[in-house]
Design a protein around this motif. Structure first.
Motif, PDB file in Angstrom:
ATOM      1  N   GLU A 255      10.513 -86.895 -42.685  1.00 63.17           N
ATOM      2  CA  GLU A 255      11.654 -87.684 -43.140  1.00 63.17           C
ATOM      3  C   GLU A 255      11.516 -89.144 -42.713  1.00 63.17           C
ATOM      4  O   GLU A 255      11.798 -90.068 -43.487  1.00 63.17           O
TER       5      GLU A 255
ATOM      6  N   SER B 260       6.975 -82.848 -49.930  1.00 68.51           N
ATOM      7  CA  SER B 260       7.951 -81.980 -50.589  1.00 68.51           C
ATOM      8  C   SER B 260       8.742 -81.136 -49.587  1.00 68.51           C
ATOM      9  O   SER B 260       9.717 -80.482 -49.961  1.00 68.51           O
ATOM     10  N   ARG B 261       8.336 -81.171 -48.339  1.00 66.04           N
ATOM     11  CA  ARG B 261       9.020 -80.378 -47.326  1.00 66.04           C
ATOM     12  C   ARG B 261      10.311 -81.071 -46.897  1.00 66.04           C
ATOM     13  O   ARG B 261      10.368 -82.283 -46.752  1.00 66.04           O
ATOM     14  N   GLU B 262      11.315 -80.279 -46.650  1.00 66.67           N
ATOM     15  CA  GLU B 262      12.619 -80.811 -46.252  1.00 66.67           C
ATOM     16  C   GLU B 262      12.887 -80.484 -44.791  1.00 66.67           C
ATOM     17  O   GLU B 262      12.507 -79.416 -44.291  1.00 66.67           O
TER      18      GLU B 262
END
Length: 235
Positions: A49, A41-43
């Motif tokens: 990524e 959920s981390r961007e």
């Protein structure tokens, strides 16, 4: 006891070799499983990524797949013990945070750390090749029951920077990176397929069979066999 030519460099597997596979399966795997959704959920984290894209590609998911589908793919690989690179990448990030927070301390067999210290003091170069990510490896050896062991090691290889552990080409990649002739390299592992692959590139090999560990009953084929690093001597 086995007597072997003194190598210039030793490359070590981790699970089943220096450390128990059951510790990884019973402690580290559940720890990572409970945190897959959070880390995905981390961007903006480049490793997350990259792993997200690899999961989508390897699992055949829609490019817009949500976190729940990504987690389901990871859990499926974990359940079948598949050494998928994005799984290992995310586990490494999660475990690094766990070690840093003091939630985790790595496991080593009683003979492992003394042997590694002795070989290091003898001037033998030590390197790790594990299916666990380099990030996971550095967290593991940096947070041992005896403190930080990382200064003993000259390099860390995983399935991303070297290749699959059962392919001879991966050992050729490591050999070229280390800069040591194959005949002066010695690889320790509990898995015969990995030992076969290293030997196919010309390496010396030692099969490690730890009583009660996951792959003990498979044996190590025709490779020299030990149950403890204390059984290894040089000639």
């Amino acid at each position: 006891m086995i007597s072997l030519p003194r190598p210039a460099a030793i490359v070590l597997d981790i699970e089943g070799t220096t450390s128990s596979t059951w510790f990884v399966h019973d402690t580290l795997y559940p720890y990572s499983r409970a945190r897959f959704a959070d880390i995905l959920s981390r961007e903006g984290h480049p490793d997350v990524e990259r792993a997200r894209g690899q999961i989508i590609q390897e699992a055949g998911l829609d490019p817009e797949a949500g976190v729940d589908k990504l987690v389901a793919a990871l859990e499926g690989w974990l359940d079948s013990d598949e050494k998928r690179t994005p799984l290992k990448t995310l586990q490494g990030l999660i475990w690094a945070e766990g070690f840093s927070a003091g939630d985790l301390t790595s496991h080593f067999y009683p003979d492992a750390i003394p042997a590694m210290r002795s070989w290091h003091e003898q001037g033998i170069d030590l390197t790790i090749f594990s299916s666990g990510s380099v990030n996971a490896q550095t967290s593991w050896f940096g947070n041992s029951p005896e403190g930080d062991l990382l200064p003993m090691f000259n390099g860390h290889f995983d399935t991303e920077n070297a290749g699959p552990k059962k392919l001879p080409s991966s050992y050729a990649t490591i050999r070229e990176a280390i800069g040591v002739p194959a005949g002066q390299l010695l690889f320790f592992s509990d898995l015969v397929e990995e030992l076969d692959a290293a030997r196919a590139d010309g390496w010396g090999t030692v099969g490690v069979r730890r009583e009660g560990d996951q792959y003990f009953d498979r044996g190590v084929g025709d490779h020299p066999e030990i149950s403890s690093f204390e059984q290894v001597t040089w000639r």
